[in-house]
Design an enzyme around this catalytic site. Structure first.
Site, PDB file in Angstrom:
ATOM      1  N   SER A 165       0.838  -1.195   0.000  1.00 18.69           N
ATOM      2  CA  SER A 165       0.000   0.000   0.000  1.00 18.69           C
ATOM      3  C   SER A 165       0.872   1.243   0.000  1.00 18.69           C
ATOM      4  O   SER A 165       0.386   2.347  -0.195  1.00 18.69           O
ATOM      5  CB  SER A 165      -0.923   0.010   1.217  1.00 18.69           C
ATOM      6  OG  SER A 165      -0.159  -0.004   2.396  1.00 18.69           O
ATOM      7  N   HIS A 187      -3.648  -4.099  -5.182  1.00 20.37           N
ATOM      8  CA  HIS A 187      -3.841  -3.628  -3.809  1.00 20.37           C
ATOM      9  C   HIS A 187      -5.267  -3.907  -3.336  1.00 20.37           C
ATOM     10  O   HIS A 187      -6.218  -3.301  -3.820  1.00 20.37           O
ATOM     11  CB  HIS A 187      -3.529  -2.117  -3.732  1.00 20.37           C
ATOM     12  CG  HIS A 187      -3.642  -1.552  -2.359  1.00 20.37           C
ATOM     13  ND1 HIS A 187      -4.051  -0.271  -2.108  1.00 20.37           N
ATOM     14  CD2 HIS A 187      -3.383  -2.103  -1.147  1.00 20.37           C
ATOM     15  CE1 HIS A 187      -4.053  -0.059  -0.794  1.00 20.37           C
ATOM     16  NE2 HIS A 187      -3.656  -1.152  -0.194  1.00 20.37           N
ATOM     17  N   GLU A 233      -7.067  -2.017  -6.352  1.00 22.82           N
ATOM     18  CA  GLU A 233      -6.343  -1.082  -7.206  1.00 22.82           C
ATOM     19  C   GLU A 233      -5.300  -1.875  -7.983  1.00 22.82           C
ATOM     20  O   GLU A 233      -4.503  -2.602  -7.389  1.00 22.82           O
ATOM     21  CB  GLU A 233      -5.643  -0.011  -6.356  1.00 22.82           C
ATOM     22  CG  GLU A 233      -6.592   0.974  -5.712  1.00 22.82           C
ATOM     23  CD  GLU A 233      -5.892   1.929  -4.742  1.00 22.82           C
ATOM     24  OE1 GLU A 233      -6.312   3.081  -4.652  1.00 22.82           O
ATOM     25  OE2 GLU A 233      -4.938   1.510  -4.063  1.00 22.82           O
ATOM     26  N   ASN A 239      -5.643   5.664  -0.772  1.00 22.07           N
ATOM     27  CA  ASN A 239      -4.899   6.138   0.400  1.00 22.07           C
ATOM     28  C   ASN A 239      -4.439   7.581   0.242  1.00 22.07           C
ATOM     29  O   ASN A 239      -4.318   8.307   1.210  1.00 22.07           O
ATOM     30  CB  ASN A 239      -3.703   5.230   0.694  1.00 22.07           C
ATOM     31  CG  ASN A 239      -4.124   4.030   1.532  1.00 22.07           C
ATOM     32  OD1 ASN A 239      -5.161   4.069   2.189  1.00 22.07           O
ATOM     33  ND2 ASN A 239      -3.345   2.974   1.496  1.00 22.07           N
TER      34      ASN A 239
END
Lengths: 248, 287
Positions: B119, B140, B152, B190
């Protein structure tokens, strides 16, 4: 107990927020919407108790409008001004009778909002904050009173999220639709930030960022390049048929 | 390329969750961890969730029997020599990830896709440890992996288009919604979610509003499901702070991502959220 007549309220502004506030007040049985143009044209019209002022993008124009409003309304009339791009304290400093100004912050569409934020200026008399709270309650909104700072809480945090999404989009990190989908599915946001911004109006998102940048003097609040240009181009979102997405 | 056998490196929370969803979707999965106890702990977690889901009527006993047949534990990376896709989910330490990719590149056939569930690290950097950066990408998953619908797909600088297409098909085959993005710090979610926490802490730090007010406002004015502080308490303030720090570093200290000392103080105090019995809020002991 004396029954209060419902307050006569005018909304001054041309953004999506102003439109949305007019609709919301018209719907309410506990407030009467007065058209600002009629009030200006007719000096014998009954007095109003409250003016909502919603300019955000152009602060010079906001200042001119607030001073014009003061010439039309009685001196104890509450002025609720949108503090998306300026502090309530600075806006109050533009007035002759500054103690009756209260800042509010929310985004369009107001209909969907359960809560609206309020902040008094340093100069504000607490009596007017209470009246402001009563008004929002009358049109069915809870209030949360916070300290005076540009954008208050929700508009400030959401504008920062939209700005980051706009940076990612400017940089072609992902498509607009993928950015929105990622935020809805990855962190359960109620809407994708770019589609959400189109609904709010990019002008008001940009106004919050510029206001924070101007007041706090930090690079942190610099608007994303494409967001800035879209506002200049008049691509403000749903209301103008084009924003991050295109609308029929 | 047809993906039939998938390898998962790491049987921790993420690795086990990923292996579970893959086995449920009809693929054979080999799960690796360093030793028997680590790999068995992961398999045990999966088995426990399946048992619970049988009780809830989500699966039949036969379904789960079939899932279990497709799930193979191993402590030998050589077991991945026939895998078409290997998903790395080892601890978020760059040296461990790089060592893993170097080994995988030796063991797996040249056409095997190697993906990382990182991440916070650059996919491009991890890919450069192999001789096949065009067959390396980020994949991800979000925690809990069996539940969260998003993945992702992260394109490193050298990731081939076919690799991305293949991963998109794989994501759909395991019932996930893929979003393709470039290899930028924090990828999409994120990164864009940073201000939800970071700006909230800043507003609190500047005494514009208190923690409970900010949470109430974001839920009632913004229709967010959880406020930024209660959400940090749930995620773990330490985890949240480390993501913020890593994205901040990734963007070479861009002011938009500057962490707040108050969040760091929370981490330093050990009051890092629900798992510690308290964070921004106090929690009753639920044991």
């Amino acid at each position: 107990m004396k029954t209060r007549t419902k307050p006569r309220v005018a909304v001054v502004g041309t953004n999506a927020l102003a439109e949305s506030l007019r609709e919301e007040i018209s719907r309410s049985a506990d407030a009467e919407l007065v058209l600002w143009e009629e009030l200006q044209a007719n000096p014998n019209a009954p007095a109003i108790e409250l003016v909502l002022e919603t300019h955000n993008l152009d602060l010079k124009e906001k200042r001119t409008q607030l001073q014009l409003i003061e010439r039309v309304i009685p001196r104890d009339c509450l002025i609720l001004t949108s503090v998306l791009a300026v502090s309530a304290t600075e806006a109050a400093s533009w007035l002759t009778h500054s103690s009756r100004l209260v800042g509010f912050a929310t985004f369009a569409p107001v209909e969907e909002k359960q809560l609206v934020e309020l902040a008094g200026a340093l100069q504000t008399d607490g009596f007017y904050v209470e009246r402001a709270r009563q008004f929002w309650l009358a049109i069915g909104k809870e209030t949360e009173q916070v300290k005076d700072e540009v954008g208050l809480v929700f508009p400030r945090i959401l504008a920062m999220i939209v700005n980051e999404a706009a940076f990612a989009w400017t940089e072609k990190t992902a498509t607009a639709a993928d950015i929105d989908r990622a935020m809805r599915l990855g962190v359960n946001y109620p809407d994708g930030p770019l589609a959400w911004a189109d609904q709010i109006g990019l002008d008001d998102i940009y106004a919050v960022l510029r206001g924070l940048q101007r007041e706090l003097g930090e690079e942190r609040y610099r608007p994303a390049p494409l967001l800035r240009k879209m506002v200049h181009a008049g691509w403000l979102g749903k209301q103008s048929g084009r924003g991050f997405y295109r609308y029929e | 390329m047809k993906l039939k056998t998938i390898g998962v490196v790491g049987a921790g929370t993420m690795g086990a969750g990923i292996a579970q969803i893959i086995a449920q979707s009809g693929f054979a999965v080999i799960v690796y961890d360093l030793n028997e106890s680590a790999v068995n702990r992961g398999i045990g977690q999966i088995a426990a969730r399946w048992a619970k889901q049988v009780q809830q009527g989500k699966w039949t006993e036969q379904d789960v029997w079939a899932f279990e047949q497709r799930l193979t534990p191993t402590t030998d990376l050589q077991a991945f020599s026939d895998c078409h896709l290997v998903i790395e989910a080892v601890p978020e330490v760059l040296s461990i990830k790089e060592a893993t990719f170097r080994r995988l590149a030796e063991i797996c056939p040249a056409e095997t896709l190697l993906v990382t569930n990182t991440s916070s690290f650059s996919v491009t950097e991890i890919a450069s440890c192999t001789m096949r950066p065009e067959r390396v990408a980020g994949l991800h998953f979000f925690n809990p992996a069996p539940v969260m619908p998003l993945v992702e797909i992260v394109k490193g600088l050298q990731t081939a288009k076919e690799t991305v297409v293949c991963l998109e098909q794989f994501a759909a085959a395991i019932g996930k919604e893929p979003v393709v993005c470039q290899d930028t710090p924090g990828f999409v979610v994120n990164r864009i979610a940073r201000p939800y926490y970071n700006e909230a802490v800043r507003i609190w730090g500047d005494q514009v509003a208190d923690v409970a007010q900010i949470d109430r406002i974001m839920k009632k004015a913004g229709a967010f499901r959880m406020g930024p502080f209660e959400l940090q308490d749930l995620i773990g303030i330490d985890i949240n702070f480390s993501t913020t720090t890593s994205v901040h570093q990734g963007f070479f200290a861009d002011a938009r991502f500057r962490p707040h000392y108050l969040q760091q103080r929370m981490v330093q105090s050990g009051q890092i959220g629900r798992k510690a019995g308290g964070g921004y809020y106090r929690y009753e002991d639920k044991n």
